[in-house]
Design a protein around this motif. Sequence first.
Motif, PDB file in Angstrom:
ATOM      1  N   LEU A  63       0.819  -1.364   0.057  1.00  0.00           N
ATOM      2  CA  LEU A  63       0.095  -0.021   0.042  1.00  0.00           C
ATOM      3  C   LEU A  63       0.977   1.314  -0.038  1.00  0.00           C
ATOM      4  O   LEU A  63       0.575   2.266  -0.683  1.00  0.00           O
ATOM      5  CB  LEU A  63      -1.103   0.077   1.311  1.00  0.00           C
ATOM      6  CG  LEU A  63      -1.967  -0.995   1.115  1.00  0.00           C
ATOM      7  CD1 LEU A  63      -2.853  -1.178   2.573  1.00  0.00           C
ATOM      8  CD2 LEU A  63      -3.102  -0.691   0.220  1.00  0.00           C
ATOM      9  N   ILE A  64       1.946   1.141   0.778  1.00  0.00           N
ATOM     10  CA  ILE A  64       2.844   2.410   0.762  1.00  0.00           C
ATOM     11  C   ILE A  64       3.503   2.623  -0.594  1.00  0.00           C
ATOM     12  O   ILE A  64       3.533   3.723  -0.859  1.00  0.00           O
ATOM     13  CB  ILE A  64       4.067   2.197   1.944  1.00  0.00           C
ATOM     14  CG1 ILE A  64       3.467   2.187   3.164  1.00  0.00           C
ATOM     15  CG2 ILE A  64       5.135   3.140   1.727  1.00  0.00           C
ATOM     16  CD1 ILE A  64       4.299   1.661   4.338  1.00  0.00           C
ATOM     17  N   VAL A  65       4.100   1.554  -1.093  1.00  0.00           N
ATOM     18  CA  VAL A  65       4.564   1.817  -2.371  1.00  0.00           C
ATOM     19  C   VAL A  65       3.834   2.081  -3.575  1.00  0.00           C
ATOM     20  O   VAL A  65       4.239   2.652  -4.613  1.00  0.00           O
ATOM     21  CB  VAL A  65       5.769   0.534  -2.802  1.00  0.00           C
ATOM     22  CG1 VAL A  65       6.724   0.512  -1.686  1.00  0.00           C
ATOM     23  CG2 VAL A  65       4.793  -0.721  -3.058  1.00  0.00           C
ATOM     24  N   SER A  66       2.649   1.832  -3.583  1.00  0.00           N
ATOM     25  CA  SER A  66       1.607   2.231  -4.524  1.00  0.00           C
ATOM     26  C   SER A  66       1.060   3.419  -4.551  1.00  0.00           C
ATOM     27  O   SER A  66       0.059   3.846  -5.294  1.00  0.00           O
ATOM     28  CB  SER A  66       0.456   1.060  -4.535  1.00  0.00           C
ATOM     29  OG  SER A  66      -0.361   1.092  -3.519  1.00  0.00           O
ATOM     30  N   LEU A  67       1.267   4.290  -3.394  1.00  0.00           N
ATOM     31  CA  LEU A  67       0.851   5.528  -3.050  1.00  0.00           C
ATOM     32  C   LEU A  67       1.239   6.921  -4.128  1.00  0.00           C
ATOM     33  O   LEU A  67       2.296   6.556  -4.686  1.00  0.00           O
ATOM     34  CB  LEU A  67       1.355   6.367  -1.735  1.00  0.00           C
ATOM     35  CG  LEU A  67       0.640   5.755  -0.566  1.00  0.00           C
ATOM     36  CD1 LEU A  67       1.328   6.297   0.723  1.00  0.00           C
ATOM     37  CD2 LEU A  67      -0.946   5.991  -0.472  1.00  0.00           C
ATOM     38  N   ASN A  68       0.401   7.262  -4.639  1.00  0.00           N
ATOM     39  CA  ASN A  68       0.426   8.460  -5.837  1.00  0.00           C
ATOM     40  C   ASN A  68       0.676   9.844  -4.916  1.00  0.00           C
ATOM     41  O   ASN A  68      -0.253  10.441  -4.681  1.00  0.00           O
ATOM     42  CB  ASN A  68      -0.600   8.470  -6.721  1.00  0.00           C
ATOM     43  CG  ASN A  68      -0.486   9.499  -7.931  1.00  0.00           C
ATOM     44  OD1 ASN A  68       0.514  10.122  -7.885  1.00  0.00           O
ATOM     45  ND2 ASN A  68      -1.386   9.470  -8.841  1.00  0.00           N
ATOM     46  N   TYR A  69       1.763  10.211  -4.991  1.00  0.00           N
ATOM     47  CA  TYR A  69       2.303  11.334  -4.249  1.00  0.00           C
ATOM     48  C   TYR A  69       1.801  12.789  -4.990  1.00  0.00           C
ATOM     49  O   TYR A  69       1.592  13.987  -4.478  1.00  0.00           O
ATOM     50  CB  TYR A  69       3.542  11.520  -3.881  1.00  0.00           C
ATOM     51  CG  TYR A  69       4.033  10.494  -2.629  1.00  0.00           C
ATOM     52  CD1 TYR A  69       3.568  10.793  -1.354  1.00  0.00           C
ATOM     53  CD2 TYR A  69       4.624   9.394  -2.910  1.00  0.00           C
ATOM     54  CE1 TYR A  69       3.826   9.722  -0.685  1.00  0.00           C
ATOM     55  CE2 TYR A  69       5.101   8.347  -2.034  1.00  0.00           C
ATOM     56  CZ  TYR A  69       4.304   8.650  -0.593  1.00  0.00           C
ATOM     57  OH  TYR A  69       4.706   7.745   0.326  1.00  0.00           O
ATOM     58  N   ASP A  70       1.376  12.585  -6.343  1.00  0.00           N
ATOM     59  CA  ASP A  70       0.860  13.604  -6.916  1.00  0.00           C
ATOM     60  C   ASP A  70      -0.625  13.879  -6.622  1.00  0.00           C
ATOM     61  O   ASP A  70      -1.060  14.989  -7.197  1.00  0.00           O
ATOM     62  CB  ASP A  70       0.860  13.253  -8.592  1.00  0.00           C
ATOM     63  CG  ASP A  70       2.171  12.986  -9.325  1.00  0.00           C
ATOM     64  OD1 ASP A  70       3.237  13.863  -8.647  1.00  0.00           O
ATOM     65  OD2 ASP A  70       2.436  12.326 -10.212  1.00  0.00           O
ATOM     66  N   ALA A  71      -1.153  12.971  -6.058  1.00  0.00           N
ATOM     67  CA  ALA A  71      -2.396  13.150  -5.509  1.00  0.00           C
ATOM     68  C   ALA A  71      -2.519  14.363  -4.258  1.00  0.00           C
ATOM     69  O   ALA A  71      -3.709  14.577  -3.828  1.00  0.00           O
ATOM     70  CB  ALA A  71      -3.297  11.998  -5.015  1.00  0.00           C
ATOM     71  N   GLY A  72      -1.534  14.545  -3.752  1.00  0.00           N
ATOM     72  CA  GLY A  72      -1.293  15.803  -2.621  1.00  0.00           C
ATOM     73  C   GLY A  72      -1.195  15.221  -1.247  1.00  0.00           C
ATOM     74  O   GLY A  72      -0.581  14.174  -0.957  1.00  0.00           O
ATOM     75  N   ASP A  73      -1.894  15.794  -0.510  1.00  0.00           N
ATOM     76  CA  ASP A  73      -1.799  15.623   1.104  1.00  0.00           C
ATOM     77  C   ASP A  73      -2.379  14.145   1.473  1.00  0.00           C
ATOM     78  O   ASP A  73      -1.850  13.730   2.611  1.00  0.00           O
ATOM     79  CB  ASP A  73      -2.226  16.720   1.852  1.00  0.00           C
ATOM     80  CG  ASP A  73      -1.520  18.034   1.836  1.00  0.00           C
ATOM     81  OD1 ASP A  73      -0.558  17.933   1.404  1.00  0.00           O
ATOM     82  OD2 ASP A  73      -2.075  19.073   2.033  1.00  0.00           O
ATOM     83  N   ILE A  74      -3.329  13.783   0.747  1.00  0.00           N
ATOM     84  CA  ILE A  74      -3.825  12.521   0.864  1.00  0.00           C
ATOM     85  C   ILE A  74      -2.833  11.501   1.049  1.00  0.00           C
ATOM     86  O   ILE A  74      -2.929  10.659   2.023  1.00  0.00           O
ATOM     87  CB  ILE A  74      -5.226  12.029   0.291  1.00  0.00           C
ATOM     88  CG1 ILE A  74      -5.831  10.691   0.848  1.00  0.00           C
ATOM     89  CG2 ILE A  74      -4.781  11.756  -1.136  1.00  0.00           C
ATOM     90  CD1 ILE A  74      -7.264  10.607   0.311  1.00  0.00           C
ATOM     91  N   ALA A  75      -1.966  11.430  -0.033  1.00  0.00           N
ATOM     92  CA  ALA A  75      -1.045  10.365  -0.013  1.00  0.00           C
ATOM     93  C   ALA A  75      -0.023  10.520   0.961  1.00  0.00           C
ATOM     94  O   ALA A  75       0.236   9.531   1.656  1.00  0.00           O
ATOM     95  CB  ALA A  75      -0.168  10.437  -1.401  1.00  0.00           C
TER      96      ALA A  75
END
Length: 132
Positions: A63-75
């Motif tokens: 779940l951590i490695v699949s986070l999309n940091y372009d999504a902003g604060d939620i990631a």
Amino acid sequence: MIANPYQQYHEANIESASQGKLLLMLYDGAIRFLVQAQIALEQQRWADAHKFNLRAQDIITELIVSLNYDAGDIAKNLYQLYDYMNWRLVNSNIKRDVTGVKEIVGHLRTLREAWVEAVKNTAGQPYNSGAA
């Protein structure tokens, strides 16, 4: 060699799943493994508890490695939450403490329900495996 029909179905289900459904499947798996770890801890089956705990940690790492940091604060917020979950499970595993496992199951169930709503709103259909 002929593969197990259930395994073939399961693999086909994963390969054809949407991102939302895959995410929910990960939550379901982590919850299932942690419930098994909880039972094993309560029965003092330490090796089984360790095995199930590690499987849940592997899913949380995914779940951590699949986070999309372009999504902003939620990631970023999800990263912090997943990191805490992993830390809590490591400590619970070391101390053979069922309290931490129960806590993380609660967090995962809460997050899963939020994602069910998100998937339903984006796909038009809820996902319910019945596993959680």
